[in-house]
Design an enzyme around this catalytic site. Structure first.
Site, PDB file in Angstrom:
ATOM      1  CB  SER A 257      87.307  44.125  67.843  1.00 50.74           C
ATOM      2  OG  SER A 257      86.905  44.828  68.816  1.00 50.74           O
TER       3      SER A 257
ATOM      4  CE  LYS B 181      86.770  41.752  72.066  1.00 53.15           C
ATOM      5  NZ  LYS B 181      87.371  42.147  70.580  1.00 53.15           N
TER       6      LYS B 181
END
Length: 277
Positions: free
Chosen positions: A85, A156
């Site tokens: 990701s 993230k």
């Protein structure tokens, strides 16, 4: 009489020889005994020095493990990247070092920072507790970067901080923050900044976070309808990902970005109608 006298006289030389022999045998016995005692004490000391060696090894190993666990709990924690990701910035199998002091002394996450956070309550619901012993062993292994992190831990990039209005997308397909377009060169080649439109205002003490591999990342966009709207509380941030420690071929710092350099501070009175948090 002379004969009797001769028979009764004792030969001085014979006394000397006899006593010498007795003393020699005595000294031989004493010497032999002391040598045996010396050998016995030597072997005993060797055994005693051999016996605690495993204890010393165990103590040193335990002390090193305790030091590493304390270091990972308070200062720097290894973190295994389990998914793609965050590609291309972070690859599957990378072990990053998370700086847990980055936000400890008044500093807060900034736009563009790559952070690790606990997504409980924002990305995932509260889960029932596992077996405490199993959980402790897993936490210890994860703290040393030897096991995958908890399913509630995420990595993230911060795109919006408290007060920011984050919009996708402008006429050129770029995300804007407080009206300024962001050139996200760190996004995976071929990915759009987002295929999901959104227009949100980040509440104070919250973060809007997204993965660099936008088409493969489950991030704030996927939790818009959940309680909290996909925003991550600042106090749930574990730390900032500063270094890639493994594999050695990728041993480097996590690249920074100037993509948000032109983003203005949010207006003091807040953003106008049309945005929602």
């Amino acid at each position: 009489m002379d004969t009797e006298a001769q028979h009764t006289e004792r030969d001085p030389s014979s006394d000397t020889d006899t006593s010498g022999t007795e003393e020699g045998s005595r000294s031989a016995r004493v010497s032999d005994g002391s040598e045996r005692a010396s050998e016995d004490s030597g072997s005993a000391s060797e055994d005693s020095s051999r016996a605690p060696s495993w204890r010393r090894t165990a103590l040193v190993g335990g002390a090193c493990m305790a030091f590493l666990l304390l270091l990972s709990h308070f200062v720097i924690q290894p973190f295994l990247i389990p998914s793609g990701s965050m590609e291309p910035t972070l690859q599957v199998g990378d072990r990053i070092l998370v700086n847990k002091l980055a936000y400890r002394f008044g500093s807060e996450p900034a736009r563009g920072d790559v952070v690790v956070f606990d997504g409980t309550g924002s990305f995932v619901r509260e889960q029932p507790k596992d077996n405490p012993v199993t959980g402790l062993l897993h936490d210890g292994a994860a703290a040393l970067g030897l096991a995958e992190p908890d399913e509630t831990d995420f990595v993230k990039r911060v795109v919006g901080i408290g007060g920011d209005r984050v919009v996708c997308c402008d006429k050129d397909g770029r995300i804007t923050v407080n009206g300024a377009p962001v050139q996200e060169r760190y996004v995976m080649l071929g990915d759009r900044p987002s295929s999901v439109p959104f227009d949100i205002v980040v509440p104070q003490d919250r973060l809007w976070v997204m993965g660099d591999h936008r088409s493969q990342s489950s991030d704030s966009r996927d939790h818009l309808g959940n309680p909290g709207g996909g925003m991550v509380p600042v106090d749930k941030v574990v730390g900032r990902a500063d270094w890639i420690a493994w594999p050695f071929g990728r041993w480097t710092t996590v690249p920074g970005t100037d993509a948000f350099g032109a983003v203005p501070a949010p207006p003091a009175g807040g953003h106008g109608a049309g945005a929602h948090g």
